[in-house]
Every structure is written in structure tokens, then in C-alpha cells.
Design a protein around this motif. Structure first.
Motif, PDB file in Angstrom:
ATOM      1  N   GLU A 160      -5.418   8.216   5.967  1.00  0.00           N
ATOM      2  CA  GLU A 160      -6.712   8.041   5.317  1.00  0.00           C
ATOM      3  C   GLU A 160      -6.566   7.318   3.973  1.00  0.00           C
ATOM      4  OE1 GLU A 160      -5.458  10.893   6.319  1.00  0.00           O
ATOM      5  OE2 GLU A 160      -6.639  11.308   8.148  1.00  0.00           O
ATOM      6  N   ASN A 161      -5.609   7.773   3.167  1.00  0.00           N
ATOM      7  CA  ASN A 161      -5.399   7.116   1.874  1.00  0.00           C
ATOM      8  C   ASN A 161      -4.955   5.671   2.045  1.00  0.00           C
ATOM      9  OD1 ASN A 161      -6.059   9.443   0.501  1.00  0.00           O
ATOM     10  ND2 ASN A 161      -3.936  10.122   0.241  1.00  0.00           N
ATOM     11  N   ARG A 162      -4.103   5.437   3.066  1.00  0.00           N
ATOM     12  CA  ARG A 162      -3.625   4.086   3.307  1.00  0.00           C
ATOM     13  C   ARG A 162      -4.772   3.155   3.684  1.00  0.00           C
ATOM     14  NH1 ARG A 162      -0.463   5.205   7.105  1.00  0.00           N
ATOM     15  NH2 ARG A 162       1.387   5.705   5.860  1.00  0.00           N
ATOM     16  N   ALA A 163      -5.644   3.615   4.567  1.00  0.00           N
ATOM     17  CA  ALA A 163      -6.782   2.795   4.987  1.00  0.00           C
ATOM     18  C   ALA A 163      -7.741   2.543   3.832  1.00  0.00           C
ATOM     19  CB  ALA A 163      -7.508   3.479   6.144  1.00  0.00           C
ATOM     20  N   ARG A 164      -7.959   3.556   3.006  1.00  0.00           N
ATOM     21  CA  ARG A 164      -8.881   3.410   1.884  1.00  0.00           C
ATOM     22  C   ARG A 164      -8.356   2.397   0.868  1.00  0.00           C
ATOM     23  NH1 ARG A 164      -8.495   8.173   0.079  1.00  0.00           N
ATOM     24  NH2 ARG A 164      -9.922   9.080   1.604  1.00  0.00           N
ATOM     25  N   LEU A 165      -7.046   2.507   0.521  1.00  0.00           N
ATOM     26  CA  LEU A 165      -6.470   1.586  -0.454  1.00  0.00           C
ATOM     27  C   LEU A 165      -6.355   0.172   0.118  1.00  0.00           C
ATOM     28  CD1 LEU A 165      -5.311   1.314  -3.285  1.00  0.00           C
ATOM     29  CD2 LEU A 165      -3.059   1.917  -2.369  1.00  0.00           C
ATOM     30  N   THR A 166      -6.093   0.064   1.406  1.00  0.00           N
ATOM     31  CA  THR A 166      -6.017  -1.262   2.043  1.00  0.00           C
ATOM     32  C   THR A 166      -7.338  -2.004   1.899  1.00  0.00           C
ATOM     33  OG1 THR A 166      -4.351  -0.512   3.640  1.00  0.00           O
ATOM     34  CG2 THR A 166      -5.616  -2.481   4.208  1.00  0.00           C
ATOM     35  N   ARG A 167      -8.456  -1.297   2.140  1.00  0.00           N
ATOM     36  CA  ARG A 167      -9.775  -1.925   1.980  1.00  0.00           C
ATOM     37  C   ARG A 167     -10.065  -2.225   0.514  1.00  0.00           C
ATOM     38  NH1 ARG A 167     -11.099   2.102   5.736  1.00  0.00           N
ATOM     39  NH2 ARG A 167     -11.967   3.383   4.045  1.00  0.00           N
ATOM     40  N   ALA A 168      -9.681  -1.281  -0.386  1.00  0.00           N
ATOM     41  CA  ALA A 168      -9.980  -1.470  -1.809  1.00  0.00           C
ATOM     42  C   ALA A 168      -9.238  -2.675  -2.384  1.00  0.00           C
ATOM     43  CB  ALA A 168      -9.615  -0.210  -2.589  1.00  0.00           C
ATOM     44  N   ASP A 227      -6.909  -6.025   4.070  1.00  0.00           N
ATOM     45  CA  ASP A 227      -7.370  -6.146   5.444  1.00  0.00           C
ATOM     46  C   ASP A 227      -7.968  -7.518   5.728  1.00  0.00           C
ATOM     47  OD1 ASP A 227      -9.437  -5.667   3.665  1.00  0.00           O
ATOM     48  OD2 ASP A 227     -10.678  -4.596   5.138  1.00  0.00           O
ATOM     49  N   VAL A 245       0.839  -1.204   0.000  1.00  0.00           N
ATOM     50  CA  VAL A 245       0.000   0.000   0.000  1.00  0.00           C
ATOM     51  C   VAL A 245       0.871   1.250   0.000  1.00  0.00           C
ATOM     52  CG1 VAL A 245      -1.692   1.332   1.298  1.00  0.00           C
ATOM     53  CG2 VAL A 245      -1.962  -1.140   1.074  1.00  0.00           C
TER      54      VAL A 245
END
Length: 335
Positions: A46-54, A58, A35
Motif C-alpha cells: 500500500e505504501n509503495r503504491a501510494r508513494l509511486t503515484r505521489a 507510474d 520507492v
């Protein structure tokens, strides 16, 4: 023969699965994980969490691994970070250029290497043999990029024999059907375009063929020398068999196994990406794509696909080599 093919296919499938597993864990061992590697300077929480889910990072690792294998099998490697296009589309534009260059280089290397190696062995210790040894030492020792620049300077800028770069003259690229410009010119009956593509291909192919040519000459020479000292060759000559029969049936065929091995290894190496040659001649193949993906953009989806593509190429080449063993040497089929 069927048993040999089946056994080799099973071994190669296991090898490919092992490599895919290594690539999977390599991506997750990058500093900060894939990521952060993909986001670069934009790696905010925020970007890291969003891309991790996408991307599904996770989820449990075994689910990620299963999805990764499925994507590899279906050819879904995601989109290029640098261009935003599907990875396979990016690779499909560069792959024909490298294949065309590698095939031309191996035609030169094999077409000259085997006869020269054989002649050097038959004239052992004479002028031809000594000249061949010196040539092979130079061919192995001179770096590819240095030889490329020398040939480019002498033959494109000095006496203007060959074009300096590119795969085809501007204005003739409307024959692009398969990506193999020589073949495309023949398919579309644009023979001038095909001839122009061959003319552009000569100098890069000569440059790339230098090291394989030198190695094939040395291996062929050594293998033929070993066979010439065998009792069955002396017996065949003592029985009065004609020289062409002795050369073809008793010498060359028995000397080919190590030569085929080295041809397979060199072909796989060339197809995996001739980075330096493509850079010198602005060839636009996989070598250029690898360089562009590493420098600056860190295009990991493309690199991941290129690693697996190189593995598939090596696997297929090794399969062809193993089958060639069985065809040339009946003892392999018996085993």
C-alpha cells in the motif's frame, strides 16, 4: 577568447546533461527502485503504491525524465528523508563550510607549493631539492585522517595552540550572515569573531592542504626543470637579461600550464567534499552531510543533489582552468 568561452560552455552543458541522465537512471536502478529505497522497512504494497503515484513513477519514463530535468534546473530536489526539510536548504547550510575550508587549503597549497617547487628546481640535486622531495613523498603517502589526528593531538591537546574542533567558538556564532564565518565577521564588523573563525580554520586547512601541496610542488618542480632546459631560456640568460625577468617571463609563465591543470583538479576534488578532514575536526560541511546521508538514513534526494553539485563544481573549475590557459599561453587562443 569569446569563441573559447562559448565552445567550453557548450561542452560543459553537454557533460552536465549526460551526468544528470546517469543520476536519473541510477535512482531507478536501486534495489527495488527509488520507492523501496525511500520507504525502507515501511515498504508495504500500500505504501509503495501510494508513494509511486505521489512521485509520478507510474508515468512513462520520458515524462519522468523531463520532470527530473525541470526539477534540477529549478533547484527542486524534494525534501530530505532524514530531516524533512527542502534539500537545497539542507545543502545551503553545509556548502559554505566546505567552500571556506577548501579555499583556505588551496591558498596554503598554492601559496607554498609553487615557490617551493620552483626553488627545488632551481637548486636541483642540492639539500633544498632533496628535502622537498622527501616532504612531498611523506605528504602524498600519509593518509589524511591519520595526519589530522596527529596534528589534533599535538597542537590541540598537547600544547593547546589551536581549538580541537568546530568552526567558531560557542557564543560567537551570532555573526552567521552568509555561512562563511570569516567573511561574516568582517561584514558585521565583529573582527574578534572573524579572527576566531580563522583560528579554527588553520588546522583543518593545513591537514586538507597536505596532499594538494605535495602534488603542486612535484608538478611545479618537474615543469620548471623542463622549461629550464629549453633553448629560449639559455638564450635569454646569454643575452644578459636580469634573473627576475628570465624567471617571470620565460620560466614561470611557460611552466604554469601543467601546474594550473593540477590546481584545478585538486580544487574540484576538495570542493566536492573533504569527508575525512571534516569528520576529524567536526567541521559540519558537505563531507559530514554525505556521510550522514549514506549511513543509516539513505537520504537519496540529498545524495542526488550532492552528486550534481559536485559535477557543477568540477565543470566550473575546469572552465576557469581552460580560460587560464588562454590567458597565460597565447597559442591556445590562436588554436
Amino acid at each position: 577568447m569569446a569563441r573559447i568561452v562559448l565552445r567550453r560552455l557548450i561542452q560543459l552543458a553537454i557533460t552536465l546533461i549526460a551526468l544528470m541522465t546517469l543520476v536519473f537512471f541510477w535512482l531507478r536502478s536501486l534495489p527495488g527502485g527509488p520507492v523501496d529505497a525511500l520507504l525502507g522497512e515501511r515498504a508495504t504494497p500500500e505504501n509503495r503504491a501510494r508513494l509511486t503515484r505521489a512521485l509520478g513513477y507510474d508515468q512513462p519514463i520520458w515524462i519522468q525524465y523531463g520532470r527530473f530535468l525541470k526539477n534540477v534546473v529549478t533547484g527542486n530536489f524534494g525534501n530530505s528523508i532524514r530531516t524533512g526539510e527542502p534539500v537545497m536548504d539542507v545543502i545551503s547550510r553545509s556548502f559554505p563550510a566546505t567552500v571556506e575550508l577548501a579555499i583556505a587549503a588551496m591558498i596554503i597549497a598554492v601559496g607554498l607549493g609553487i615557490p617551493l617547487g620552483y626553488l627545488a628546481a632551481r637548486h636541483r640535486g642540492r639539500v633544498l631539492d632533496n628535502a622537498t622531495i622527501v616532504f612531498t613523498l611523506i605528504g602524498i603517502s600519509v593518509p589524511i585522517f591519520f595526519l589530522g589526528y596527529l596534528l589534533k593531538d599535538w597542537l590541540t591537546q598537547g600544547i593547546h595552540v589551536f581549538p580541537p574542533s568546530g568552526r567558531i567558538t560557542t557564543g560567537m556564532d551570532n555573526t552567521d550572515v552568509t555561512g562563511f564565518f570569516v567573511l561574516d565577521g568582517l561584514l558585521t564588523r565583529e573582527f574578534d569573531a572573524s579572527a576566531d573563525a580563522i583560528w579554527h580554520l588553520v588546522l583543518p586547512a593545513l591537514t586538507l592542504a597536505t596532499i594538494p601541496l605535495a602534488i603542486i610542488i612535484r608538478i611545479t618542480r618537474a615543469s620548471v626543470l623542463d622549461v629550464l632546459d629549453e633553448d629560449y631560456v639559455r638564450t635569454a640568460e646569454a643575452k644578459g637579461l636580469r634573473n627576475p625577468t628570465v624567471r617571470k617571463r620565460h620560466v614561470l609563465r611557460n611552466a604554469m600550464l601543467p601546474v594550473i591543470t593540477i590546481i584545478g583538479l585538486q580544487t574540484g576534488a576538495l570542493l566536492a567534499g573533504a569527508v575525512l578532514t571534516e569528520k576529524v575536526y567536526n567541521w559540519g560541511g558537505l563531507g559530514t552531510l554525505i556521510t550522514d546521508s549514506i549511513s543509516g538514513s539513505r537520504d537519496y534526494p540529498v545524495l542526488q543533489a550532492l552528486i550534481l553539485l559536485a559535477a557543477v563544481v568540477f565543470i566550473l573549475v575546469n572552465l576557469v582552468v581552460d580560460l587560464s590557459y588562454a590567458i597565460i599561453d597565447p597559442r591556445v587562443r590562436v588554436r
